[in-house]
Design a protein around this motif. Structure first.
Motif, PDB file in Angstrom:
ATOM      1  N   ALA A 189      38.339  34.919  46.293  1.00 41.26           N
ATOM      2  CA  ALA A 189      39.705  35.060  46.809  1.00 41.26           C
ATOM      3  C   ALA A 189      39.689  35.302  48.310  1.00 41.26           C
ATOM      4  O   ALA A 189      40.462  34.688  49.058  1.00 41.26           O
ATOM      5  CB  ALA A 189      40.429  36.202  46.105  1.00 41.26           C
ATOM      6  N   LEU A 190      38.816  36.186  48.757  1.00 42.99           N
ATOM      7  CA  LEU A 190      38.808  36.570  50.173  1.00 42.99           C
ATOM      8  C   LEU A 190      38.437  35.422  51.111  1.00 42.99           C
ATOM      9  O   LEU A 190      38.819  35.452  52.278  1.00 42.99           O
ATOM     10  CB  LEU A 190      37.879  37.766  50.384  1.00 42.99           C
ATOM     11  CG  LEU A 190      38.350  39.068  49.723  1.00 42.99           C
ATOM     12  CD1 LEU A 190      37.302  40.154  49.893  1.00 42.99           C
ATOM     13  CD2 LEU A 190      39.698  39.509  50.269  1.00 42.99           C
ATOM     14  N   VAL A 191      37.710  34.445  50.606  1.00 44.68           N
ATOM     15  CA  VAL A 191      37.362  33.290  51.452  1.00 44.68           C
ATOM     16  C   VAL A 191      38.300  32.114  51.198  1.00 44.68           C
ATOM     17  O   VAL A 191      38.201  31.095  51.879  1.00 44.68           O
ATOM     18  CB  VAL A 191      35.887  32.858  51.279  1.00 44.68           C
ATOM     19  CG1 VAL A 191      34.959  33.980  51.697  1.00 44.68           C
ATOM     20  CG2 VAL A 191      35.596  32.388  49.873  1.00 44.68           C
ATOM     21  N   ALA A 192      39.199  32.244  50.248  1.00 44.07           N
ATOM     22  CA  ALA A 192      40.131  31.166  49.945  1.00 44.07           C
ATOM     23  C   ALA A 192      41.134  30.994  51.076  1.00 44.07           C
ATOM     24  O   ALA A 192      41.612  31.980  51.655  1.00 44.07           O
ATOM     25  CB  ALA A 192      40.872  31.463  48.637  1.00 44.07           C
ATOM     26  N   ASP A 193      41.439  29.765  51.369  1.00 45.63           N
ATOM     27  CA  ASP A 193      42.451  29.475  52.372  1.00 45.63           C
ATOM     28  C   ASP A 193      43.775  30.068  51.919  1.00 45.63           C
ATOM     29  O   ASP A 193      44.228  29.801  50.806  1.00 45.63           O
ATOM     30  CB  ASP A 193      42.591  27.959  52.550  1.00 45.63           C
ATOM     31  CG  ASP A 193      43.642  27.596  53.575  1.00 45.63           C
ATOM     32  OD1 ASP A 193      43.685  28.249  54.644  1.00 45.63           O
ATOM     33  OD2 ASP A 193      44.436  26.674  53.310  1.00 45.63           O
ATOM     34  N   GLY A 194      44.347  30.913  52.723  1.00 47.16           N
ATOM     35  CA  GLY A 194      45.656  31.481  52.418  1.00 47.16           C
ATOM     36  C   GLY A 194      45.637  32.871  51.828  1.00 47.16           C
ATOM     37  O   GLY A 194      46.693  33.467  51.647  1.00 47.16           O
ATOM     38  N   CYS A 195      44.461  33.413  51.517  1.00 45.99           N
ATOM     39  CA  CYS A 195      44.395  34.779  51.013  1.00 45.99           C
ATOM     40  C   CYS A 195      44.467  35.735  52.202  1.00 45.99           C
ATOM     41  O   CYS A 195      43.645  35.673  53.115  1.00 45.99           O
ATOM     42  CB  CYS A 195      43.113  35.023  50.236  1.00 45.99           C
ATOM     43  SG  CYS A 195      42.990  36.706  49.605  1.00 45.99           S
ATOM     44  N   LEU A 196      45.435  36.626  52.186  1.00 47.80           N
ATOM     45  CA  LEU A 196      45.613  37.591  53.264  1.00 47.80           C
ATOM     46  C   LEU A 196      45.085  38.971  52.889  1.00 47.80           C
ATOM     47  O   LEU A 196      44.719  39.756  53.759  1.00 47.80           O
ATOM     48  CB  LEU A 196      47.097  37.691  53.628  1.00 47.80           C
ATOM     49  CG  LEU A 196      47.773  36.359  53.981  1.00 47.80           C
ATOM     50  CD1 LEU A 196      49.268  36.558  54.159  1.00 47.80           C
ATOM     51  CD2 LEU A 196      47.144  35.745  55.212  1.00 47.80           C
ATOM     52  N   PHE A 197      45.053  39.256  51.584  1.00 41.56           N
ATOM     53  CA  PHE A 197      44.569  40.550  51.104  1.00 41.56           C
ATOM     54  C   PHE A 197      44.376  40.447  49.602  1.00 41.56           C
ATOM     55  O   PHE A 197      45.154  39.780  48.911  1.00 41.56           O
ATOM     56  CB  PHE A 197      45.604  41.647  51.406  1.00 41.56           C
ATOM     57  CG  PHE A 197      45.208  43.007  50.909  1.00 41.56           C
ATOM     58  CD1 PHE A 197      44.391  43.826  51.672  1.00 41.56           C
ATOM     59  CD2 PHE A 197      45.647  43.470  49.677  1.00 41.56           C
ATOM     60  CE1 PHE A 197      44.021  45.082  51.210  1.00 41.56           C
ATOM     61  CE2 PHE A 197      45.280  44.730  49.215  1.00 41.56           C
ATOM     62  CZ  PHE A 197      44.466  45.535  49.988  1.00 41.56           C
ATOM     63  N   PHE A 198      43.351  41.116  49.089  1.00 41.31           N
ATOM     64  CA  PHE A 198      43.101  41.092  47.648  1.00 41.31           C
ATOM     65  C   PHE A 198      42.360  42.352  47.266  1.00 41.31           C
ATOM     66  O   PHE A 198      41.304  42.650  47.825  1.00 41.31           O
ATOM     67  CB  PHE A 198      42.247  39.879  47.272  1.00 41.31           C
ATOM     68  CG  PHE A 198      42.253  39.554  45.804  1.00 41.31           C
ATOM     69  CD1 PHE A 198      42.913  38.435  45.336  1.00 41.31           C
ATOM     70  CD2 PHE A 198      41.588  40.365  44.895  1.00 41.31           C
ATOM     71  CE1 PHE A 198      42.913  38.130  43.981  1.00 41.31           C
ATOM     72  CE2 PHE A 198      41.591  40.074  43.544  1.00 41.31           C
ATOM     73  CZ  PHE A 198      42.247  38.949  43.085  1.00 41.31           C
ATOM     74  N   SER A 199      42.901  43.117  46.321  1.00 35.84           N
ATOM     75  CA  SER A 199      42.230  44.328  45.884  1.00 35.84           C
ATOM     76  C   SER A 199      42.647  44.662  44.461  1.00 35.84           C
ATOM     77  O   SER A 199      43.762  44.359  44.039  1.00 35.84           O
ATOM     78  CB  SER A 199      42.589  45.498  46.804  1.00 35.84           C
ATOM     79  OG  SER A 199      41.901  46.660  46.417  1.00 35.84           O
ATOM     80  N   CYS A 200      41.743  45.289  43.744  1.00 40.39           N
ATOM     81  CA  CYS A 200      42.067  45.824  42.428  1.00 40.39           C
ATOM     82  C   CYS A 200      41.275  47.113  42.244  1.00 40.39           C
ATOM     83  O   CYS A 200      40.202  47.279  42.821  1.00 40.39           O
ATOM     84  CB  CYS A 200      41.777  44.833  41.317  1.00 40.39           C
ATOM     85  SG  CYS A 200      40.058  44.367  41.132  1.00 40.39           S
ATOM     86  N   ALA A 201      41.839  48.012  41.476  1.00 42.41           N
ATOM     87  CA  ALA A 201      41.193  49.313  41.263  1.00 42.41           C
ATOM     88  C   ALA A 201      41.634  49.881  39.930  1.00 42.41           C
ATOM     89  O   ALA A 201      42.752  49.627  39.466  1.00 42.41           O
ATOM     90  CB  ALA A 201      41.576  50.278  42.378  1.00 42.41           C
ATOM     91  N   ILE A 202      40.750  50.656  39.335  1.00 42.10           N
ATOM     92  CA  ILE A 202      41.119  51.370  38.117  1.00 42.10           C
ATOM     93  C   ILE A 202      42.194  52.394  38.483  1.00 42.10           C
ATOM     94  O   ILE A 202      42.057  53.118  39.461  1.00 42.10           O
ATOM     95  CB  ILE A 202      39.896  52.052  37.490  1.00 42.10           C
ATOM     96  CG1 ILE A 202      38.928  50.985  36.965  1.00 42.10           C
ATOM     97  CG2 ILE A 202      40.310  53.009  36.383  1.00 42.10           C
ATOM     98  CD1 ILE A 202      37.628  51.536  36.429  1.00 42.10           C
ATOM     99  N   ASP A 203      43.245  52.418  37.697  1.00 41.93           N
ATOM    100  CA  ASP A 203      44.329  53.373  37.927  1.00 41.93           C
ATOM    101  C   ASP A 203      44.188  54.568  36.993  1.00 41.93           C
ATOM    102  O   ASP A 203      44.076  55.693  37.436  1.00 41.93           O
ATOM    103  CB  ASP A 203      45.674  52.680  37.731  1.00 41.93           C
ATOM    104  CG  ASP A 203      46.841  53.594  38.011  1.00 41.93           C
ATOM    105  OD1 ASP A 203      46.766  54.374  38.980  1.00 41.93           O
ATOM    106  OD2 ASP A 203      47.835  53.547  37.261  1.00 41.93           O
TER     107      ASP A 203
END
Length: 100
Positions: free
Chosen positions: A29-43
């Motif tokens: 995702a982070l190297v994909a054209d158009g991705c500005l931010f991507f994160s996930c975390a256990i809540d």
């Protein structure tokens, strides 16, 4: 801009496995054209919840990422095992949080 935000819920016993597999998509995702931010975390481990937060330039960029083999495999494996409360928002008028 598109914002993806919300929770995904899985069986708490499977949360670590799910999060590990979901996080494996982040480098793509982070190297994909158009991705500005991507994160996930256990809540909340006890309820089996994970938070997702993404920003994409546009729908075309998001659609291209969602069509990648890793993402398609993730949804094929986990789709029936998860409650997906992640939503997509169209955003405009981006500014700093303290600006009116």
């Amino acid at each position: 801009m598109i914002i993806i935000a919300g929770h995904v819920y899985v069986n708490p016993d499977e949360l670590e496995a799910f999060v590990s597999e979901a996080r494996a998509t982040i480098p793509d995702a982070l190297v994909a054209d158009g991705c500005l931010f991507f994160s996930c975390a256990i809540d909340d481990p006890e309820e089996g919840s994970m938070i997702m937060l993404e920003r994409w330039r546009d729908q075309e960029a998001l659609s291209a990422y969602l069509a990648t083999p890793k993402v398609e495999a993730l949804f094929a494996k986990w789709g029936s095992k998860m409650r997906n409360e992640v939503r997509k928002f169209d955003a405009s008028n981006e500014r700093a949080p303290m600006e009116v």
